[in-house]
Design an enzyme around this catalytic site. Structure first.
Site, PDB file in Angstrom:
ATOM      1  NE  ARG A 297       9.708  18.081   0.499  1.00  0.00           N
ATOM      2  CZ  ARG A 297      10.333  17.030   1.547  1.00  0.00           C
ATOM      3  NH1 ARG A 297      10.729  16.175   1.212  1.00  0.00           N
ATOM      4  NH2 ARG A 297       9.705  16.571   2.492  1.00  0.00           N
TER       5      ARG A 297
ATOM      6  CG  HIS B  93     -19.294   0.042  -2.841  1.00  0.00           C
ATOM      7  ND1 HIS B  93     -18.690  -0.307  -3.744  1.00  0.00           N
ATOM      8  CD2 HIS B  93     -18.765   0.966  -2.660  1.00  0.00           C
ATOM      9  CE1 HIS B  93     -17.193   0.868  -4.128  1.00  0.00           C
ATOM     10  NE2 HIS B  93     -18.579   1.358  -3.194  1.00  0.00           N
TER      11      HIS B  93
ATOM     12  CG  ASP C 110     -23.892  -3.217 -12.359  1.00  0.00           C
ATOM     13  OD1 ASP C 110     -23.918  -4.129 -11.601  1.00  0.00           O
ATOM     14  OD2 ASP C 110     -23.272  -2.630 -12.347  1.00  0.00           O
TER      15      ASP C 110
ATOM     16  NE  ARG D 114     -17.616   1.032 -13.463  1.00  0.00           N
ATOM     17  CZ  ARG D 114     -16.536   0.214 -14.594  1.00  0.00           C
ATOM     18  NH1 ARG D 114     -17.437  -0.929 -14.841  1.00  0.00           N
ATOM     19  NH2 ARG D 114     -16.286   0.913 -15.410  1.00  0.00           N
TER      20      ARG D 114
ATOM     21  CD  GLN E 192      -8.304  -9.198  -6.295  1.00  0.00           C
ATOM     22  OE1 GLN E 192      -7.985 -10.755  -5.635  1.00  0.00           O
ATOM     23  NE2 GLN E 192      -8.999  -8.700  -7.112  1.00  0.00           N
TER      24      GLN E 192
ATOM     25  CE  LYS F 271     -16.485  -4.755  -2.748  1.00  0.00           C
ATOM     26  NZ  LYS F 271     -17.794  -4.172  -3.191  1.00  0.00           N
TER      27      LYS F 271
ATOM     28  CG  HIS G 138     -21.215  -4.619  -7.929  1.00  0.00           C
ATOM     29  ND1 HIS G 138     -20.145  -4.178  -8.267  1.00  0.00           N
ATOM     30  CD2 HIS G 138     -22.577  -4.815  -8.327  1.00  0.00           C
ATOM     31  CE1 HIS G 138     -20.807  -4.306  -9.601  1.00  0.00           C
ATOM     32  NE2 HIS G 138     -22.253  -4.506  -9.895  1.00  0.00           N
TER      33      HIS G 138
ATOM     34  CE1 TYR H 269     -15.180  -1.172  -5.590  1.00  0.00           C
ATOM     35  CE2 TYR H 269     -14.563  -0.610  -7.779  1.00  0.00           C
ATOM     36  CZ  TYR H 269     -14.944  -0.707  -6.865  1.00  0.00           C
ATOM     37  OH  TYR H 269     -16.274  -0.528  -7.507  1.00  0.00           O
TER      38      TYR H 269
END
Length: 186
Positions: free
Chosen positions: A23, A119, A168, A59, A46, A72, A62, A132
Site C-alpha cells: 500500500r 532559523h 527580513d 525567510r 503549536q 522547532k 528568525h 513547523y
C-alpha cells in the site's frame, strides 16, 4: 527514527524509518520517548505551515527571545529548501556558527532546531511548503531576527538576490557583543 546530530550541538536531523508494504509505508515522525532519549523536547504546542510560491524565497533568520524561546521541528511537505540554523547561545562553543541542511518532501527528514538558535531557509523549487512544530506559542513581541546576508555570519546561500519580506531585509547587522545578554537565550 534515526537521529543524527549536526555540527551544532543540540540540533538534529531526524529521518523516519519507513515500514513498507504494497500500500505504501508507515513511519513515525515524532516519538516523545525517542526525542527525550536524545535530550530533545517533543512537547509541541503549536504547528504552522509556510507556503512559498516561488523558488528563491528566503525567510529568516528568525528566533524568539526568552522567556518565549522555542524549539522547532521543521519538515518540508512539498518541494525543497536549504534550511539554515545559527547558534546564538552566549556560552556555546559554536556560537555564531551556522549549519545548512537540505530538506525536501521526498526524504521526509526534519531538522530539530533548539532554543537559542536563529532559523531560516531558502526555497529551491516553486510551490514549497514547510511544516513547523514549536514547543512554545508564537509571541509577536518576542520575535526577532538576524540579517540573512550578515558578513559576520558569512552564510553560503545558494542565491544572491532572494525574494525577501521588508522585515527580513531590515534586520540590523551584527556587531561585537550582540545578544550577549545571558537571559535572552536559555
Amino acid at each position: 527514527m534515526r537521529f543524527s546530530e549536526t555540527p551544532l550541538a543540540g540540533a538534529f536531523l531526524i529521518e523516519p524509518e519507513p515500514i513498507a508494504d504494497p500500500r505504501g509505508f508507515f513511519a513515525r515522525t515524532v516519538d516523545r520517548e525517542a526525542f527525550a532519549a536524545h535530550g530533545l523536547d517533543a512537547d509541541f504546542v503549536q504547528a504552522s505551515v509556510s507556503f512559498n510560491a516561488r523558488a528563491g524565497t528566503l525567510r529568516g533568520l528568525h528566533f524568539q527571545r526568552a522567556p518565549h524561546a522555542e524549539d522547532k521541528l521543521v519538515r518540508v511537505t512539498a518541494g525543497a529548501i536549504l534550511d539554515v540554523i545559527v547558534d546564538m547561545r552566549p556560552r556555546s562553543p559554536t556560537r555564531w556558527r551556522w549549519h545548512a541542511q537540505p530538506l525536501d518532501a521526498a526524504s521526509r527528514a526534519a531538522l530539530y532546531v533548539p532554543k537559542g538558535f536563529a532559523h531560516g531557509f531558502v526555497t529551491l523549487v516553486d510551490e514549497t511548503e514547510i511544516l513547523y512544530q514549536m514547543t512554545t506559542p508564537y509571541v509577536p513581541g518576542a520575535g526577532a531576527g538576524l540579517r540573512w546576508d550578515d558578513p559576520m555570519l558569512a552564510i553560503e546561500w545558494p542565491i544572491r538576490t532572494p525574494i525577501l519580506s521588508e522585515s527580513d531585509e531590515a534586520w540590523p547587522l551584527l556587531v561585537p557583543g550582540a545578544f550577549d545578554d545571558e537571559d535572552a537565550f536559555p
